[in-house]
Enzyme design. Structure first.
Site, PDB file in Angstrom:
ATOM      1  N   LYS A 192      25.423  -5.955  -1.344  1.00 26.14           N
ATOM      2  CA  LYS A 192      26.892  -6.111  -1.427  1.00 26.14           C
ATOM      3  C   LYS A 192      27.577  -5.397  -0.271  1.00 26.14           C
ATOM      4  O   LYS A 192      28.786  -5.230  -0.275  1.00 26.14           O
ATOM      5  CB  LYS A 192      27.385  -5.535  -2.760  1.00 26.14           C
ATOM      6  CG  LYS A 192      26.768  -6.174  -3.989  1.00 26.14           C
ATOM      7  CD  LYS A 192      27.231  -5.438  -5.250  1.00 26.14           C
ATOM      8  CE  LYS A 192      26.374  -5.785  -6.444  1.00 26.14           C
ATOM      9  NZ  LYS A 192      26.553  -4.821  -7.550  1.00 26.14           N
ATOM     10  N   ARG A 243      11.250   3.809   3.626  1.00 26.03           N
ATOM     11  CA  ARG A 243      10.844   2.788   4.616  1.00 26.03           C
ATOM     12  C   ARG A 243      12.091   2.004   4.982  1.00 26.03           C
ATOM     13  O   ARG A 243      12.872   1.606   4.101  1.00 26.03           O
ATOM     14  CB  ARG A 243       9.792   1.857   4.056  1.00 26.03           C
ATOM     15  CG  ARG A 243       9.548   0.664   4.991  1.00 26.03           C
ATOM     16  CD  ARG A 243       8.338  -0.121   4.629  1.00 26.03           C
ATOM     17  NE  ARG A 243       7.126   0.621   4.960  1.00 26.03           N
ATOM     18  CZ  ARG A 243       5.903   0.098   4.932  1.00 26.03           C
ATOM     19  NH1 ARG A 243       5.736  -1.167   4.575  1.00 26.03           N
ATOM     20  NH2 ARG A 243       4.847   0.820   5.240  1.00 26.03           N
ATOM     21  N   ARG A 275       0.810  -1.225   0.000  1.00 28.75           N
ATOM     22  CA  ARG A 275       0.000   0.000   0.000  1.00 28.75           C
ATOM     23  C   ARG A 275       0.839   1.268   0.000  1.00 28.75           C
ATOM     24  O   ARG A 275       0.622   2.173  -0.816  1.00 28.75           O
ATOM     25  CB  ARG A 275      -0.910   0.038   1.249  1.00 28.75           C
ATOM     26  CG  ARG A 275      -2.160  -0.784   1.142  1.00 28.75           C
ATOM     27  CD  ARG A 275      -2.506  -1.341   2.508  1.00 28.75           C
ATOM     28  NE  ARG A 275      -1.497  -2.324   2.834  1.00 28.75           N
ATOM     29  CZ  ARG A 275      -1.608  -3.602   2.511  1.00 28.75           C
ATOM     30  NH1 ARG A 275      -2.708  -4.056   1.975  1.00 28.75           N
ATOM     31  NH2 ARG A 275      -0.636  -4.452   2.759  1.00 28.75           N
ATOM     32  N   THR A 276       1.781   1.367   0.937  1.00 26.06           N
ATOM     33  CA  THR A 276       2.513   2.634   1.114  1.00 26.06           C
ATOM     34  C   THR A 276       3.322   2.949  -0.130  1.00 26.06           C
ATOM     35  O   THR A 276       3.343   4.087  -0.608  1.00 26.06           O
ATOM     36  CB  THR A 276       3.429   2.518   2.351  1.00 26.06           C
ATOM     37  OG1 THR A 276       2.659   2.008   3.432  1.00 26.06           O
ATOM     38  CG2 THR A 276       4.007   3.868   2.721  1.00 26.06           C
ATOM     39  N   HIS A 336       4.918   5.542  11.697  1.00 24.32           N
ATOM     40  CA  HIS A 336       4.431   5.441  10.315  1.00 24.32           C
ATOM     41  C   HIS A 336       3.488   6.649  10.133  1.00 24.32           C
ATOM     42  O   HIS A 336       2.257   6.497  10.134  1.00 24.32           O
ATOM     43  CB  HIS A 336       3.711   4.115  10.120  1.00 24.32           C
ATOM     44  CG  HIS A 336       3.411   3.747   8.694  1.00 24.32           C
ATOM     45  ND1 HIS A 336       3.576   4.625   7.630  1.00 24.32           N
ATOM     46  CD2 HIS A 336       2.927   2.594   8.151  1.00 24.32           C
ATOM     47  CE1 HIS A 336       3.213   4.020   6.507  1.00 24.32           C
ATOM     48  NE2 HIS A 336       2.825   2.788   6.796  1.00 24.32           N
TER      49      HIS A 336
HETATM   50  N1   CP Z   1      -0.256  -0.114   5.893  1.00 26.14           N
HETATM   51  C1   CP Z   1       0.947  -0.370   5.338  1.00 26.14           C
HETATM   52  O1   CP Z   1       1.959   0.275   5.677  1.00 26.14           O
HETATM   53  O2   CP Z   1       0.943  -1.340   4.385  1.00 26.14           O
HETATM   54  P1   CP Z   1       2.199  -1.788   3.515  1.00 26.14           P
HETATM   55  O3   CP Z   1       3.187  -2.441   4.446  1.00 26.14           O
HETATM   56  O4   CP Z   1       1.664  -2.704   2.474  1.00 26.14           O
HETATM   57  O5   CP Z   1       2.811  -0.532   2.929  1.00 26.14           O
END
Ligand code: CP
Length: 314
Positions: free
Chosen positions: A87, A109, A59-60, A137
């Protein structure tokens, strides 16, 4: 025009209520844009955004990429699994090499809590934290609260309970901080083993009885059991079946209530563990609204941070 007080979005911690309101105001406008036949605006034309994903995401990652493209940015995507990180290249070297290609903003991320904060001290472009380990998040919390304001209006005095694996969740802390800034009352509910002690100090109620928590709340935000972060030597609960029986959000539990809480889940869901399928697909679930709103909210964040490019350091 609504503005953002920070150069980066590293977490909800450090934001002001006015920052969140600025995101929501712009997100409402961008949501109208992306529901038009022509979904693009030129706001980020000539800017390049790098999406650096050192951990899996559906999603993100897709939502940020769509948001950037809807704003007419140029986009480059990096996935650690297929990169020279394998590496032995360091995070700072990886990012500096990407920035040498004239990137204007970074979305990252990373599995390590604090990784975007570390990077923000090393590089000169805005960074958006797309999830750092079990820490924060922020865009998930913003899209969750944005979805709630669409459904409920002001969150002032609304009762929101976050259920599940609070210990391993980055969504929990960001949601608590965001909801409290917006005036909501917050509870976290789950097994004793899955709620860290420091949550007491955040000004939230802590509960372990799902039926009582459901009776209390206007909104149930159900979090995933994060088996991949739990290790296996000392289990946090006896089995997935027992977790579901004791703490799962089921239709039978909801049917006992005199009201109908809104049901949120940030995804990915473990159907039949923290949430039953009929609840996830039921009429009170706003899970796909959350996903839809993610694009508009991320457009708003990108737009507000781009507006500060060349602005003062803070
Ligand atoms: N909600 C969320 O962060 O989903 P993903 O890990 O798929 O990005």
């Amino acid at each position: 025009m609504a503005e953002f007080s920070s150069r980066h979005l590293l977490g909800i911690r450090g934001l002001k209520r006015s920052d969140i309101e600025a995101v929501f105001q712009n997100a409402r406008e961008f949501k109208a844009v992306i529901n038009r036949p022509i979904k693009k605006v030129p706001s980020l034309r000539d800017l390049t955004v790098a999406n650096l994903f050192f951990e899996n995401s559906t999603r993100t990652r897709l939502s940020f990429e769509l948001a950037e493209k809807r704003l007419s940015a140029d986009v480059v995507n990096f996935s650690a699994a297929s990169s020279s990180v394998k590496k032995g290249e360091t995070l700072a070297d990886t990012v500096n090499n990407i920035l040498a290609m004239k990137v204007d903003m970074v979305v990252m991320r990373h599995p390590h809590p604090g990784a975007p904060h570390y990077l923000a001290e090393k590089i000169g472009v805005p960074i958006i934290n797309a999830g750092d380990g079990t820490h924060e998040h922020p865009t998930q919390a913003l899209l969750d609260s944005f979805t709630l304001t669409e459904k409920l209006g002001s969150l002032e005095g609304k009762k929101v309970c976050i259920f599940g694996d609070i210990r391993h969740s980055r969504v929990a802390l960001s949601n608590v901080l965001c909801l409290k800034l917006l005036g909501a009352e917050v509870m976290v509910c789950g097994p004793v083993t899955l709620i860290p002690k420091h949550f007491d100090s955040l000004g939230v109620q802590v509960g372990h009885d799902v039926d009582k928590a459901l009776a209390w709340c206007d909104v149930a935000n159900v979090l995933r059991i994060q088996l991949e972060r739990q290790g296996t030597e000392v289990p946090y609960f006896p089995s997935l079946e027992e977790y579901h029986a004791g703490f799962g959000i089921t239709q039978a539990r909801l049917d006992k209530l005199s009201h109908r809480p809104l049901i949120l889940h940030p995804g990915p869901m473990n159907r039949g563990v923290e949430i039953a399928s009929d609840v996830a697909d039921g009429g009170d679930a706003v899970i796909l609204d959350q996903v839809e709103n993610g694009v508009a909210v991320r457009m708003a964040v990108l737009y507000l941070l781009a507006g500060r490019l060349g602005g003062s350091e803070d």
